[in-house]
Design an enzyme around this catalytic site. Sequence first.
Site, PDB file in Angstrom:
ATOM      1  N   HIS A  58     -60.620 -36.430 -13.782  1.00  0.00           N
ATOM      2  CA  HIS A  58     -59.938 -36.908 -12.094  1.00  0.00           C
ATOM      3  C   HIS A  58     -60.917 -38.363 -12.750  1.00  0.00           C
ATOM      4  O   HIS A  58     -62.050 -38.993 -11.892  1.00  0.00           O
ATOM      5  CB  HIS A  58     -60.373 -36.659 -11.201  1.00  0.00           C
ATOM      6  CG  HIS A  58     -60.168 -36.821  -9.837  1.00  0.00           C
ATOM      7  ND1 HIS A  58     -60.185 -36.244  -8.832  1.00  0.00           N
ATOM      8  CD2 HIS A  58     -59.532 -38.217  -9.069  1.00  0.00           C
ATOM      9  CE1 HIS A  58     -59.177 -37.013  -7.289  1.00  0.00           C
ATOM     10  NE2 HIS A  58     -59.254 -38.115  -7.663  1.00  0.00           N
ATOM     11  N   ASN A  92     -51.428 -42.235  -9.923  1.00  0.00           N
ATOM     12  CA  ASN A  92     -51.128 -43.125  -8.739  1.00  0.00           C
ATOM     13  C   ASN A  92     -51.228 -44.725  -9.205  1.00  0.00           C
ATOM     14  O   ASN A  92     -51.636 -45.474  -8.595  1.00  0.00           O
ATOM     15  CB  ASN A  92     -52.220 -43.565  -8.032  1.00  0.00           C
ATOM     16  CG  ASN A  92     -53.247 -43.079  -8.182  1.00  0.00           C
ATOM     17  OD1 ASN A  92     -53.597 -43.093  -9.317  1.00  0.00           O
ATOM     18  ND2 ASN A  92     -54.187 -43.985  -6.407  1.00  0.00           N
ATOM     19  N   ASP A 303     -63.871 -39.235  -9.941  1.00  0.00           N
ATOM     20  CA  ASP A 303     -62.887 -39.602  -8.793  1.00  0.00           C
ATOM     21  C   ASP A 303     -63.518 -41.205  -8.793  1.00  0.00           C
ATOM     22  O   ASP A 303     -62.563 -42.141  -8.158  1.00  0.00           O
ATOM     23  CB  ASP A 303     -62.908 -39.504  -7.333  1.00  0.00           C
ATOM     24  CG  ASP A 303     -61.897 -39.805  -6.786  1.00  0.00           C
ATOM     25  OD1 ASP A 303     -60.742 -39.997  -6.583  1.00  0.00           O
ATOM     26  OD2 ASP A 303     -61.965 -39.316  -5.427  1.00  0.00           O
ATOM     27  N   GLY A 322     -62.535 -45.407  -1.765  1.00  0.00           N
ATOM     28  CA  GLY A 322     -63.146 -45.107  -3.093  1.00  0.00           C
ATOM     29  C   GLY A 322     -64.295 -46.132  -3.502  1.00  0.00           C
ATOM     30  O   GLY A 322     -64.340 -47.860  -3.643  1.00  0.00           O
TER      31      GLY A 322
HETATM   32  O1  DOR Z   1     -61.359 -43.295  -3.088  1.00  0.00           O
HETATM   33  C1  DOR Z   1     -60.526 -42.838  -3.607  1.00  0.00           C
HETATM   34  N1  DOR Z   1     -60.398 -43.680  -3.842  1.00  0.00           N
HETATM   35  N2  DOR Z   1     -59.924 -41.680  -3.269  1.00  0.00           N
HETATM   36  C2  DOR Z   1     -58.830 -41.434  -4.486  1.00  0.00           C
HETATM   37  O2  DOR Z   1     -58.328 -40.109  -3.973  1.00  0.00           O
HETATM   38  C3  DOR Z   1     -58.202 -42.119  -4.365  1.00  0.00           C
HETATM   39  C4  DOR Z   1     -58.461 -43.512  -5.448  1.00  0.00           C
HETATM   40  C5  DOR Z   1     -58.396 -44.785  -5.668  1.00  0.00           C
HETATM   41  O3  DOR Z   1     -57.309 -44.583  -6.109  1.00  0.00           O
HETATM   42  O4  DOR Z   1     -59.076 -46.210  -4.872  1.00  0.00           O
END
Ligand code: DOR
Length: 426
Positions: A58, A92, A303, A322
């Site tokens: 991820h 994304n 992540d 994030g």
């Molecule tokens: O904190 C996050 N940032 N969670 C996510 O699921 C997406 C990610 C992002 O793309 O910045």
Amino acid sequence: MQYLIKNAMVYMDKELTKLDVLIKGKKIKRIEKEIDTSDATVIDAEGMHLFPGFIDLHAHLRDPGNTYKEDIVSGTKSAARGGFTSVCAMPNTDPITDNIASVEYMQLRAKEHGHAKVYVIGALTKQSKGEEISEMATMKSGGIVGVSDDGWCVQDARLMLSCLRYAANFDIPVIVHPEDYALAGKGQINSGRIATKLGLSGITPLAEEVIIARDIMLAESAGARLHIAHISTVGALELVRNAKTKGLPITCEVTPHHLVLNDEACLDFDTNTKMKPPLRSERDRLACVQALKSGLIDCVATDHAPHADFEKEREFDQAPFGIIGFETAFGILYESLVLSGEIPLSTLVDSLTKNAARILRLPGGEIKTGVAADLTLIDLNATTTHTKDNILSKSKNSPWLNKTIASRVKYTFMNGKITYQDSEDD
Ligand code: DOR
């Protein structure tokens, strides 16, 4: 090219044994007590540990579209510095990776310029808008390893059921970012005492749990494989436990930050403690640690979510969600969970290697003769200080910025090539 790694503590089948490892071309050629050859470049690994290259299910590489935050080259360099040899790239991007041309772009770029293997996750719905099923079957023929709208979550249960049925037909795992928008609202951090104290709106654990409960039911009905991203609450773990007890093909991952930090880390309004799902309570954190230890949580995934300084250095409620994760993942978990005696080293290593590989049926994750030489050599007695100067990600949004963490990646090899070599003298 040949490399001979001498006298490393080599991790195989949960055991550590002092051995020599010969890499020839792309593969591990020999693993023996004593190898002598004059043809290889010798790496003295006395006192170091050799692990299978880490595998991250991820990550957000931001390429195409947001390459000021990260791109495939910088992202995979950052991964290699953290000991990762394979990463799964979330869709994304901009444009969203929801078609075969976008999938091929990422694969080609990674193959030609990457410092890690990049496996592409395709979008679950067109443009990840949660309105129409994506062309997932075509993307699968192009090599995607899963589908997800990560960062977003399909709110319409009927559409989600169709997606799961469609994915099941083509045996594509579906990765869900579980978040009910109405329940999450405009929440900034976990709901509870800390949110109240800071005057920030909270994200209730129910926002995560309601979708997990829904998607387990839908996946069961559709006969689909469901993987739950970044699990973070006691209630969510309970739902996964019940599903697994029933024998359903449900798996889940946890991030390093949810295993190490709780919502008290937000007390000084550092926007590098803002992510989705949010850091939860200490009770939730401890439950995640226990679940990793017991195997209820299948793997650790970073992540890795890069954002530029100008985006993060804002009022808390204006900053994006994030944090980056590749370069600190192993170190923080080793320091906080292994050195403290909370989990064995083997649990940490397996959750970053073969257990992760199994979920999306990726190659790698084990050291043995004949397999690709994807390896990471780590000095567990050294430390790493992460600064804006030595972090290889383009973004520096880490709660561990300027902190010194146990362990130090010395070398990373991908397909027998050095993708990272420690050259810092701090
Ligand atoms: O904190 C996050 N940032 N969670 C996510 O699921 C997406 C990610 C992002 O793309 O910045």
